[in-house]
Design a protein around this motif. Structure first.
Motif, short mmCIF file in Angstrom:
data_model
loop_
_atom_site.label_atom_id
_atom_site.label_comp_id
_atom_site.label_asym_id
_atom_site.label_seq_id
_atom_site.Cartn_x
_atom_site.Cartn_y
_atom_site.Cartn_z
N GLU A 106 0.81 -1.22 0.00
CA GLU A 106 0.00 0.00 0.00
C GLU A 106 0.85 1.28 0.00
N ILE A 107 2.18 1.13 0.05
CA ILE A 107 3.05 2.32 0.00
C ILE A 107 2.95 2.94 -1.40
N LYS A 108 2.67 4.21 -1.47
CA LYS A 108 2.52 4.89 -2.75
C LYS A 108 3.88 5.06 -3.44
N PRO A 109 3.89 5.16 -4.77
CA PRO A 109 5.16 5.25 -5.50
C PRO A 109 6.08 6.37 -5.02
N LYS A 110 5.52 7.55 -4.76
CA LYS A 110 6.37 8.66 -4.33
C LYS A 110 7.00 8.37 -2.97
N ALA A 111 6.21 7.75 -2.08
CA ALA A 111 6.74 7.39 -0.76
C ALA A 111 7.83 6.32 -0.90
N ALA A 112 7.62 5.36 -1.82
CA ALA A 112 8.64 4.33 -2.06
C ALA A 112 9.94 4.95 -2.54
N ASP A 113 9.83 5.95 -3.42
CA ASP A 113 11.03 6.65 -3.90
C ASP A 113 11.75 7.35 -2.76
N SER A 114 10.99 7.92 -1.83
CA SER A 114 11.61 8.62 -0.70
C SER A 114 12.35 7.65 0.22
N LEU A 115 11.88 6.40 0.28
CA LEU A 115 12.51 5.42 1.15
C LEU A 115 13.79 4.83 0.55
#
Length: 689
Positions: free
Chosen positions: A125-134
């Motif tokens: 459920e992690i959104k793409p932008k959040a995944a990029d930040s991680l």
């Protein structure tokens, strides 16, 4: 406290059914390696959160157990508040801002313990932008920080993040393990039960540990857990629809089938599983007459069975239910082919199954009977396994399994026809059993004048060092070694091998360096040739090198020996490769590792004999690369047979009765050529003369 929480594993040894994941995590702990960032993926309630918590505790435990488990006594083990370090993505939010807010104050170098483990549950459920930040944090975390992500849908997690994590699959429990868990908890809690009731509960909950214990909790207050109490609790009315559907199939009543399926309030995937389970139950219990341990729900169905079997017998014009076997096997085989879980595709598969049962069972029966054709040649497997796997011959050209290379012999020997048969059959069996191929070949010869015992000792040392190279890779080495000598030349060793380490990137150059070092270190080696395969060459390299060994057939008697000449032509060995070695006072042929006698016999256990194009005189098919396809089908069949035997242990009971049940199950297994296959074999077609 609920049973699911009370019996949540607190040590790695208490985690059932996850040997790969447990071994990896405990190894990281015991080696005190840098903490790894993990992706735990698998079905809901399978134990992903439990493994994440065990990992976090063990990384910080001050007195780790010998298996890497946390001690459950030290300050960290007893005082840690998991919830403060666990992020529920759907409940808290998968947007970049949500995750950044949670990490603020948590993503830091730990001061009170060794490792901070940040756990993201339902990570898909992690959104793409959040995944990029991680990404940056995961790729280069602060000292003492590790990430763990858990998901039921690993492909939904952004690939750039997924690729930076060590992925570990968490599987649901098999039937045997699920019943063992239920039995253990029931006995600890003083809950009365019968084994059929537990087996049915295990089937309903599909082996998910948390769901199993929640179900046991629900049943505990209803008195003894029996088959009937489980049925009552979970409203198992699906069996009535299942019986109605099979009665309609028996009568080939398509309109009634469509009505039943349309009114069935389940997803088509669930309906398909019911159909598969009942087909299996009827096949073993009613057609073969075995006391087979299968799915307890379908096994418990008694009403309607005789009517279904009677309907099929009447329509197919057979005298008894035992005579339905050649019609039932195509129905089982239909569902053996892999398919996706997509609703539309399953609907199509179900429609095609109805068409098979309603209109084409006679055709399917004829096709199946072609598959049971036995050639006039010897069978490499069920019928006469010993001669086919390890041919006996009056000459001493064959070496017993596990003996040293080049054992002295009282009689001079060279490669003979039985030796060629053994080489071809074992090379084929290697791929059928393991999927591996010959990927390395060597020739070692000494300077003229060097005595044969010296050369043999060098070859023994070389193969011994090969084994050392394979250390740490269980079941990864296979060698076929042939010793031969020319009319006036020294002894030469020709070795075909499978080296699993060659399958890893960059391994060829390292292995070549080792080979070169071996050659240069031995001044007595006159010539040392190596050939290494890559993945693309695969079976072509395999058979080219195997036929290179076979080209040494004949010795002094080759040219007058018409049989040897004919065999070389049948094997398509080029004349330019034919050799004429002389006999030497050694056993000249040795098989070790995965092609050794012990490994071959183990692979052929549970009735899983090997096919042999050589024994069937199907010469054109020897090098037609069918073995990798056979390996896939063997794997599936072998797993099914092993599960059938293991499932007997669920019920325990009298050892004599258990052994009789094992005998009955083994007697029902199809012979080597009758096993289900997804590729077209050669028998039933014209066999080469």
């Amino acid at each position: 406290m609920s049973l699911a929480n009370k019996y949540r594993p607190t040590r790695f040894s208490e985690v059932l059914g996850q040997p790969h994941a447990v071994t990896f995590l405990s190894t990281v702990i015991l080696r005190k390696a840098k903490p790894r960032n993990l992706l735990l993926f698998g079905s809901h309630a399978s134990g992903k959160t439990t493994l994440a918590r065990l990992y976090a505790k063990a990384l910080n435990c001050s007195d780790v157990a010998p298996d890497g488990s946390p001690c459950n006594r030290c300050t960290f083990c007893t005082d840690v508040d998991y919830e403060d370090w666990e992020y529920d993505v759907p409940g808290t939010g998968g947007e970049d801002a949500d995750i950044e807010a949670w990490l603020d104050g948590r993503y830091r170098k730990p001061t009170d313990w060794k490792t901070t483990v940040l756990f993201f549950d339902e990570a898909h459920e992690i959104k793409p932008k959040a995944a990029d930040s991680l990404l940056k944090r995961v790729e280069e975390p602060l000292p003492g920080v590790a990430f763990v992500f858990a998901t039921t849908e690993p492909r939904a997690l952004k690939n750039t993040l997924r690729s930076r994590l060590m992925a570990l699959e968490v599987r649901r429990l098999g039937a045997t393990e699920a019943v063992k868990l239920l039995r253990h908890v029931a006995e600890r809690e003083g809950i009365a039960y019968d084994i059929d009731g537990l087996a049915l509960l295990a089937s309903i909950k599909r082996g998910y540990p948390r769901d199993l214990l929640i179900g046991l909790d629900q049943l505990a207050g209803m008195g003894p857990i029996t088959l009937q109490s489980v049925k009552s609790m979970f409203g198992l009315d699906q069996t009535e629809r299942l019986i109605d559907l099979f009665l309609a199939l028996a009568d080939a009543d398509e309109a009634r089938q469509i009505t039943i399926l349309a009114d069935w309030p389940e997803e088509v995937g669930i309906i398909v599983k019911w159909i598969q389970s009942f087909l299996t139950s009827v096949f073993y219990r009613d057609i073969l007459g075995l006391d087979f341990v299968g799915d307890p729900i379908t096994q418990s169905i008694t009403v309607g069975r005789s009517e279904i079997l009677g309907g099929f017998c009447r329509r197919l014009d057979v005298p008894s239910q035992r005579d339905l076997r050649p019609f039932w096997e195509p129905m089982l085989s239909f569902w053996d082919r892999p398919s996706s879980d997509h609703e539309t595709e399953l609907q199509l598969r179900l429609a095609l199954f109805q068409d098979l049962v309603n209109r084409r069972l006679g055709e399917a029966r004829s096709a199946l009977q072609i598959g049971s054709y036995e050639s006039k040649g010897e069978s490499f497997g069920i019928a006469v396994p010993a001669p086919a796997i390890h041919p006996q011959t009056s000459s001493q050209s064959l070496v017993e399994a596990n003996e040293k290379i080049g054992q002295p012999s009282n009689e001079p020997n060279s490669l003979d026809i039985e030796g060629v048969r053994a080489i071809v059959n074992r090379a084929s069996a290697l791929t059928q059993a393991t999927g591996y191929v010959i990927n390395a070949a060597f020739e070692i010869s000494s300077y003229p004048g060097v005595k044969a015992p010296t050369t043999v000792a060098r070859v023994q040392r070389f193969v011994r060092e090969l084994e050392e190279q394979a250390a740490g890779r269980p079941s990864s080495l296979a060698t076929i070694t042939l010793l031969e000598a020319g009319q006036f030349g020294p002894v030469t060793a020709r070795i075909c091998a499978h080296l699993t380490q060659l399958d890893t990137p960059g391994a060829q150059s390292r292995v070549q360096e080792w080979f070169d070092a071996f050659w240069q270190a031995d001044e007595g080696v006159h010539d040392f040739d190596r050939r290494l395969s890559d993945v693309k060459r695969g079976m072509k390299f395999h058979w080219a090198e195997v036929m290179g060994l076979c080209a040494g057939l004949g010795g002094d008697s080759f040219y007058p020996d018409v049989g040897a000449r004919a065999l070389m032509k049948n094997l398509r060995v080029q004349k330019t490769r034919w050799r004429q070695p002389v006999a030497i006072p050694y056993r000249v042929l040795t098989f070790t590792g995965l092609v050794g006698q012990d490994a071959i016999e183990k692979a052929a256990s549970e009735g899983m004999g090997f096919l042999s194009a050589y024994d069937d005189r199907a010469w054109r098919h020897i090098k037609s690369e069918w073995e990798p396809k056979e390996w896939l089908d063997r794997n599936k069949e072998f797993a099914l047979r092993r599960r059938q035997i293991e499932d007997l242990e669920i019920f325990g009971g009298d050892p004599v009765q258990l052994e009789e049940k094992r005998r009955q199950i083994r007697a029902s297994w199809l012979e080597v050529k009758s096993r289900p296959r997804r590729w077209m074999p050669w028998w039933g077609l014209e066999v080469d003369s």
